[in-house]
Write a protein that holds these residues in place. Structure first.
Motif, PDB file in Angstrom:
ATOM      1  N   MET A   1     -76.908  44.332 -33.740  1.00  0.00           N
ATOM      2  CA  MET A   1     -76.458  44.332 -32.371  1.00  0.00           C
ATOM      3  C   MET A   1     -75.501  43.165 -32.196  1.00  0.00           C
ATOM      4  O   MET A   1     -75.739  42.074 -32.694  1.00  0.00           O
ATOM      5  CB  MET A   1     -77.683  44.217 -31.469  1.00  0.00           C
ATOM      6  CG  MET A   1     -77.466  43.478 -30.198  1.00  0.00           C
ATOM      7  SD  MET A   1     -78.863  43.380 -29.074  1.00  0.00           S
ATOM      8  CE  MET A   1     -80.244  43.047 -30.086  1.00  0.00           C
ATOM      9  N   SER A   2     -74.429  43.388 -31.499  1.00  0.00           N
ATOM     10  CA  SER A   2     -73.446  42.348 -31.247  1.00  0.00           C
ATOM     11  C   SER A   2     -73.602  41.813 -29.832  1.00  0.00           C
ATOM     12  O   SER A   2     -73.741  42.579 -28.883  1.00  0.00           O
ATOM     13  CB  SER A   2     -72.037  42.909 -31.426  1.00  0.00           C
ATOM     14  OG  SER A   2     -71.092  41.934 -31.077  1.00  0.00           O
ATOM     15  N   LEU A   3     -73.571  40.519 -29.715  1.00  0.00           N
ATOM     16  CA  LEU A   3     -73.656  39.877 -28.401  1.00  0.00           C
ATOM     17  C   LEU A   3     -72.402  39.046 -28.145  1.00  0.00           C
ATOM     18  O   LEU A   3     -72.464  38.005 -27.500  1.00  0.00           O
ATOM     19  CB  LEU A   3     -74.901  38.992 -28.332  1.00  0.00           C
ATOM     20  CG  LEU A   3     -76.237  39.711 -28.491  1.00  0.00           C
ATOM     21  CD1 LEU A   3     -77.379  38.716 -28.549  1.00  0.00           C
ATOM     22  CD2 LEU A   3     -76.453  40.688 -27.358  1.00  0.00           C
ATOM     23  N   ILE A   4     -71.275  39.530 -28.634  1.00  0.00           N
ATOM     24  CA  ILE A   4     -70.015  38.795 -28.491  1.00  0.00           C
ATOM     25  C   ILE A   4     -69.721  38.544 -27.022  1.00  0.00           C
ATOM     26  O   ILE A   4     -69.819  39.435 -26.182  1.00  0.00           O
ATOM     27  CB  ILE A   4     -68.864  39.567 -29.160  1.00  0.00           C
ATOM     28  CG1 ILE A   4     -69.094  39.628 -30.670  1.00  0.00           C
ATOM     29  CG2 ILE A   4     -67.517  38.930 -28.830  1.00  0.00           C
ATOM     30  CD1 ILE A   4     -68.106  40.476 -31.419  1.00  0.00           C
ATOM     31  N   ASN A   5     -69.385  37.301 -26.726  1.00  0.00           N
ATOM     32  CA  ASN A   5     -69.022  36.837 -25.388  1.00  0.00           C
ATOM     33  C   ASN A   5     -70.144  36.942 -24.364  1.00  0.00           C
ATOM     34  O   ASN A   5     -69.886  37.004 -23.174  1.00  0.00           O
ATOM     35  CB  ASN A   5     -67.770  37.554 -24.876  1.00  0.00           C
ATOM     36  CG  ASN A   5     -66.534  37.096 -25.614  1.00  0.00           C
ATOM     37  OD1 ASN A   5     -66.442  35.950 -26.042  1.00  0.00           O
ATOM     38  ND2 ASN A   5     -65.585  37.996 -25.779  1.00  0.00           N
ATOM     39  N   THR A   6     -71.391  36.937 -24.810  1.00  0.00           N
ATOM     40  CA  THR A   6     -72.500  36.888 -23.866  1.00  0.00           C
ATOM     41  C   THR A   6     -73.002  35.445 -23.799  1.00  0.00           C
ATOM     42  O   THR A   6     -72.820  34.661 -24.716  1.00  0.00           O
ATOM     43  CB  THR A   6     -73.665  37.807 -24.289  1.00  0.00           C
ATOM     44  OG1 THR A   6     -74.114  37.423 -25.575  1.00  0.00           O
ATOM     45  CG2 THR A   6     -73.248  39.259 -24.290  1.00  0.00           C
ATOM     46  N   THR A   7     -73.613  35.114 -22.699  1.00  0.00           N
ATOM     47  CA  THR A   7     -74.148  33.778 -22.512  1.00  0.00           C
ATOM     48  C   THR A   7     -75.532  33.707 -23.160  1.00  0.00           C
ATOM     49  O   THR A   7     -76.382  34.555 -22.913  1.00  0.00           O
ATOM     50  CB  THR A   7     -74.255  33.447 -21.013  1.00  0.00           C
ATOM     51  OG1 THR A   7     -72.958  33.566 -20.435  1.00  0.00           O
ATOM     52  CG2 THR A   7     -74.776  32.037 -20.797  1.00  0.00           C
ATOM     53  N   VAL A   8     -75.729  32.691 -23.970  1.00  0.00           N
ATOM     54  CA  VAL A   8     -77.017  32.475 -24.620  1.00  0.00           C
ATOM     55  C   VAL A   8     -77.897  31.661 -23.682  1.00  0.00           C
ATOM     56  O   VAL A   8     -77.459  30.646 -23.136  1.00  0.00           O
ATOM     57  CB  VAL A   8     -76.829  31.742 -25.969  1.00  0.00           C
ATOM     58  CG1 VAL A   8     -78.168  31.415 -26.601  1.00  0.00           C
ATOM     59  CG2 VAL A   8     -75.964  32.565 -26.901  1.00  0.00           C
ATOM     60  N   LYS A   9     -79.114  32.125 -23.489  1.00  0.00           N
ATOM     61  CA  LYS A   9     -80.053  31.404 -22.637  1.00  0.00           C
ATOM     62  C   LYS A   9     -80.356  30.035 -23.245  1.00  0.00           C
ATOM     63  O   LYS A   9     -80.361  29.885 -24.469  1.00  0.00           O
ATOM     64  CB  LYS A   9     -81.355  32.196 -22.502  1.00  0.00           C
ATOM     65  CG  LYS A   9     -81.202  33.506 -21.777  1.00  0.00           C
ATOM     66  CD  LYS A   9     -82.515  34.261 -21.749  1.00  0.00           C
ATOM     67  CE  LYS A   9     -82.317  35.615 -21.131  1.00  0.00           C
ATOM     68  NZ  LYS A   9     -83.544  36.430 -21.194  1.00  0.00           N
ATOM     69  N   PRO A  10     -80.619  29.036 -22.415  1.00  0.00           N
ATOM     70  CA  PRO A  10     -80.954  27.705 -22.938  1.00  0.00           C
ATOM     71  C   PRO A  10     -82.163  27.772 -23.864  1.00  0.00           C
ATOM     72  O   PRO A  10     -83.142  28.462 -23.579  1.00  0.00           O
ATOM     73  CB  PRO A  10     -81.278  26.891 -21.687  1.00  0.00           C
ATOM     74  CG  PRO A  10     -80.574  27.605 -20.580  1.00  0.00           C
ATOM     75  CD  PRO A  10     -80.599  29.053 -20.956  1.00  0.00           C
ATOM     76  N   PHE A  11     -82.069  27.066 -24.992  1.00  0.00           N
ATOM     77  CA  PHE A  11     -83.179  26.996 -25.932  1.00  0.00           C
ATOM     78  C   PHE A  11     -83.061  25.729 -26.766  1.00  0.00           C
ATOM     79  O   PHE A  11     -82.006  25.134 -26.874  1.00  0.00           O
ATOM     80  CB  PHE A  11     -83.217  28.234 -26.853  1.00  0.00           C
ATOM     81  CG  PHE A  11     -82.167  28.216 -27.938  1.00  0.00           C
ATOM     82  CD1 PHE A  11     -82.437  27.650 -29.188  1.00  0.00           C
ATOM     83  CD2 PHE A  11     -80.905  28.759 -27.719  1.00  0.00           C
ATOM     84  CE1 PHE A  11     -81.462  27.628 -30.182  1.00  0.00           C
ATOM     85  CE2 PHE A  11     -79.933  28.739 -28.708  1.00  0.00           C
ATOM     86  CZ  PHE A  11     -80.211  28.172 -29.937  1.00  0.00           C
ATOM     87  N   LYS A  12     -84.167  25.341 -27.349  1.00  0.00           N
ATOM     88  CA  LYS A  12     -84.229  24.268 -28.341  1.00  0.00           C
ATOM     89  C   LYS A  12     -85.179  24.737 -29.430  1.00  0.00           C
ATOM     90  O   LYS A  12     -86.251  25.274 -29.132  1.00  0.00           O
ATOM     91  CB  LYS A  12     -84.745  22.964 -27.729  1.00  0.00           C
ATOM     92  CG  LYS A  12     -83.759  22.293 -26.816  1.00  0.00           C
ATOM     93  CD  LYS A  12     -84.275  20.968 -26.328  1.00  0.00           C
ATOM     94  CE  LYS A  12     -83.247  20.354 -25.391  1.00  0.00           C
ATOM     95  NZ  LYS A  12     -83.710  19.083 -24.839  1.00  0.00           N
ATOM     96  N   ALA A  13     -84.782  24.546 -30.673  1.00  0.00           N
ATOM     97  CA  ALA A  13     -85.611  24.938 -31.804  1.00  0.00           C
ATOM     98  C   ALA A  13     -85.407  23.942 -32.930  1.00  0.00           C
ATOM     99  O   ALA A  13     -84.385  23.273 -33.012  1.00  0.00           O
ATOM    100  CB  ALA A  13     -85.235  26.349 -32.261  1.00  0.00           C
ATOM    101  N   GLN A  14     -86.383  23.865 -33.802  1.00  0.00           N
ATOM    102  CA  GLN A  14     -86.292  22.994 -34.965  1.00  0.00           C
ATOM    103  C   GLN A  14     -85.825  23.814 -36.163  1.00  0.00           C
ATOM    104  O   GLN A  14     -86.190  24.981 -36.310  1.00  0.00           O
ATOM    105  CB  GLN A  14     -87.649  22.364 -35.269  1.00  0.00           C
ATOM    106  CG  GLN A  14     -88.104  21.391 -34.194  1.00  0.00           C
ATOM    107  CD  GLN A  14     -87.147  20.211 -34.069  1.00  0.00           C
ATOM    108  OE1 GLN A  14     -86.823  19.554 -35.042  1.00  0.00           O
ATOM    109  NE2 GLN A  14     -86.690  19.950 -32.856  1.00  0.00           N
TER     110      GLN A  14
END
Length: 120
Positions: A1-14
């Protein structure tokens, strides 16, 4: 699936990256192309070959100003051991992102609730 030009929800990961643990966040993705590859889990049969394939083409991704992120529902600690013990995964020069809380797999709609794993 392509999510080109979509806004990524805020996240933090290690993540495990270049021999150390680092934080990856939505801010890490800004300003360049991001290739996020979801895999069910570390230490599975097919996943190392997919990491190895991405590693072999990593220079091409970088020429296109793109960063690669491998994401599984394991921890970053698992990714460290995976990187150190798998010849294929050991080739990765990009972040191996842990998502044990399933924040990313759910945000990108690739989470398998029944199994607690990510779709490919």
């Amino acid at each position: 699936m392509s999510l080109i030009n979509t806004t990524v929800k805020p996240f933090k990961a290690q993540a495990f990256h270049n021999g150390k643990f680092v934080e990856v966040s939505d801010a890490s993705l800004k300003g360049k192309w991001s290739v996020i590859i979801f895999m069910p889990a570390a230490f599975t049969f097919n996943c190392p070959t997919e990491v190895e394939d991405a590693a072999k083409h990593y220079a091409e991704f970088q020429k296109a100003n793109a960063e690669v992120y491998i994401v599984t529902t394991d921890t970053h600690f698992s990714h460290k051991v995976w990187h150190e013990t798998s010849q294929a995964v050991g080739q990765a020069q990009f972040p191996l992102v842990g998502d044990p809380t399933h924040q990313l797999t759910r945000a990108f709609d690739v989470h398998i609730e029944e199994a607690g794993l990510a779709l490919r």
